[in-house]
Design a protein around this motif. Sequence first.
Motif, mmCIF file in Angstrom:
data_model
loop_
_atom_site.group_PDB
_atom_site.id
_atom_site.type_symbol
_atom_site.label_atom_id
_atom_site.label_comp_id
_atom_site.label_asym_id
_atom_site.label_seq_id
_atom_site.Cartn_x
_atom_site.Cartn_y
_atom_site.Cartn_z
ATOM 1 N N ALA A 1 2.927 22.408 -9.739
ATOM 2 C CA ALA A 1 3.955 21.889 -8.653
ATOM 3 C C ALA A 1 4.060 20.627 -8.816
ATOM 4 O O ALA A 1 5.312 20.171 -8.707
ATOM 5 C CB ALA A 1 3.561 22.504 -7.418
ATOM 6 N N PHE A 2 3.149 19.827 -8.881
ATOM 7 C CA PHE A 2 3.321 18.089 -8.819
ATOM 8 C C PHE A 2 4.127 17.860 -10.111
ATOM 9 O O PHE A 2 5.072 17.374 -10.235
ATOM 10 C CB PHE A 2 1.798 17.730 -9.167
ATOM 11 N N ALA A 3 3.688 18.481 -11.238
ATOM 12 C CA ALA A 3 4.568 18.105 -12.588
ATOM 13 C C ALA A 3 5.919 18.444 -12.496
ATOM 14 O O ALA A 3 6.873 17.947 -12.816
ATOM 15 C CB ALA A 3 3.593 18.667 -13.747
ATOM 16 N N THR A 4 6.206 19.825 -12.004
ATOM 17 C CA THR A 4 7.526 20.322 -11.642
ATOM 18 C C THR A 4 8.373 19.387 -10.878
ATOM 19 O O THR A 4 9.481 19.048 -11.164
ATOM 20 C CB THR A 4 7.418 21.650 -11.208
ATOM 21 N N LYS B 1 0.890 -1.283 -0.074
ATOM 22 C CA LYS B 1 -0.099 -0.099 0.028
ATOM 23 C C LYS B 1 0.940 1.197 -0.126
ATOM 24 O O LYS B 1 1.955 1.290 0.796
ATOM 25 C CB LYS B 1 -1.041 -0.045 1.338
ATOM 26 N N PHE B 2 0.621 2.021 -0.765
ATOM 27 C CA PHE B 2 1.245 3.376 -1.033
ATOM 28 C C PHE B 2 2.506 3.279 -1.686
ATOM 29 O O PHE B 2 3.334 4.277 -1.744
ATOM 30 C CB PHE B 2 1.555 4.138 0.367
ATOM 31 N N GLU B 3 2.798 2.195 -2.440
ATOM 32 C CA GLU B 3 4.022 1.912 -3.162
ATOM 33 C C GLU B 3 3.084 2.096 -4.774
ATOM 34 O O GLU B 3 1.922 2.223 -4.754
ATOM 35 C CB GLU B 3 4.667 0.766 -3.046
ATOM 36 N N GLY B 4 4.156 1.916 -5.701
ATOM 37 C CA GLY B 4 3.517 2.239 -7.016
ATOM 38 C C GLY B 4 4.568 2.316 -8.308
ATOM 39 O O GLY B 4 5.539 1.755 -8.011
ATOM 40 N N LEU C 1 4.279 10.917 -3.345
ATOM 41 C CA LEU C 1 3.351 10.112 -2.794
ATOM 42 C C LEU C 1 2.329 11.219 -1.952
ATOM 43 O O LEU C 1 1.206 11.130 -2.137
ATOM 44 C CB LEU C 1 3.675 9.318 -1.624
ATOM 45 N N GLN C 2 2.647 12.160 -1.260
ATOM 46 C CA GLN C 2 1.868 13.226 -0.677
ATOM 47 C C GLN C 2 0.917 13.771 -1.395
ATOM 48 O O GLN C 2 -0.328 13.985 -1.483
ATOM 49 C CB GLN C 2 2.542 14.094 0.237
ATOM 50 N N MET C 3 1.645 14.453 -2.767
ATOM 51 C CA MET C 3 0.628 15.098 -3.797
ATOM 52 C C MET C 3 -0.155 14.215 -4.471
ATOM 53 O O MET C 3 -1.040 14.709 -4.858
ATOM 54 C CB MET C 3 1.840 15.709 -4.723
ATOM 55 N N ALA C 4 0.344 12.992 -4.582
ATOM 56 C CA ALA C 4 -0.767 11.986 -5.447
ATOM 57 C C ALA C 4 -2.020 11.786 -4.549
ATOM 58 O O ALA C 4 -3.063 11.679 -5.058
ATOM 59 C CB ALA C 4 -0.017 10.749 -5.690
ATOM 60 N N ALA D 1 -4.321 14.708 -4.598
ATOM 61 C CA ALA D 1 -4.676 15.273 -5.755
ATOM 62 C C ALA D 1 -6.120 15.518 -5.957
ATOM 63 O O ALA D 1 -6.499 16.421 -6.587
ATOM 64 C CB ALA D 1 -3.876 14.456 -6.966
ATOM 65 N N GLU D 2 -6.927 14.541 -5.332
ATOM 66 C CA GLU D 2 -8.410 14.584 -5.491
ATOM 67 C C GLU D 2 -8.979 15.796 -4.933
ATOM 68 O O GLU D 2 -9.829 16.529 -5.304
ATOM 69 C CB GLU D 2 -8.827 13.296 -4.851
ATOM 70 N N ALA D 3 -8.221 16.439 -3.858
ATOM 71 C CA ALA D 3 -8.658 17.399 -2.899
ATOM 72 C C ALA D 3 -8.339 18.468 -3.869
ATOM 73 O O ALA D 3 -9.054 19.678 -3.850
ATOM 74 C CB ALA D 3 -7.954 17.527 -1.622
#
Length: 256
Positions: free
Chosen positions: A133-136, A55-58, A110-113, A116-118
């Motif tokens: 910011a995420f893409a950067t 969980k939380f890996e990917g 992980l935090q940004m992923a 992201a829904e928020a």
Amino acid sequence: MFSLMAGLHLVKSLFPAGGGAFHLPQLSLGVFLIDQPTHRLAVGSDRREHLPLKKFEGWMLPAGSEGVCEYDEPLEVIIIRFDEELLEEVGLRAGDSIAPQTGHLDPLTLQMALGAEAFLSGTALYKETMSRAFATHLIQSTTQTTNAPVTIDDRRLRRVIDHVHDNLSNDLSLRELAALAAMSPFHFCRAFRAATGSSPLQYVIGCRIDSAKMLLKTTKLTITEIAYRTGYDDPGRFRQHFKKRVGIQPSTFRSA
């Protein structure tokens, strides 16, 4: 599927056990929300490799990736796709490559992923700022690029600032502000921060809170009305931003 209007797309799904072949036309990031001890993955071939993921890996796979993904348990996953235009805007250059990654994700990714829904509950400016910011972060953490200094002249900066102050009640967007400066959103963010010491998002929040402070002291408008007049559709978010900036709730500030 959620589309975040600035080149970032999110899907949160529960798939039955099984899996199959995949083709990813865009840079994609997947975060597993359930342990998958028997997960198997093949990228660029049909040769499966046993790759257990917790969980939380990917995984993160570049645009054009093809392969096979298999799992023996139901799979709950967040998948985030990044449009090529957004990646180029934040610094991905022709010839740059992003190597496939699987397993552990760095804490910020992980935090940004997971958050992201928020993004979807925020303003246009918030969505666009956070997607960039995420893409950067992904580009800077996975490729070697050079960032030349970017500046904005006083005339264009004043045009942007005047527009912000004149339209605080509107849902301002990053593209809108960047267009006033005749710059791409990515370069505008960098130049604006260099010129003002603040990101466009934080600058707009500061202006809205300053306007709210004046309305709290000089009018009898309700706090909800003031929130709407200063660009907040959600009075709760307004109170949250106000307390973070001022240190007290709007009602306490008004009565002080």
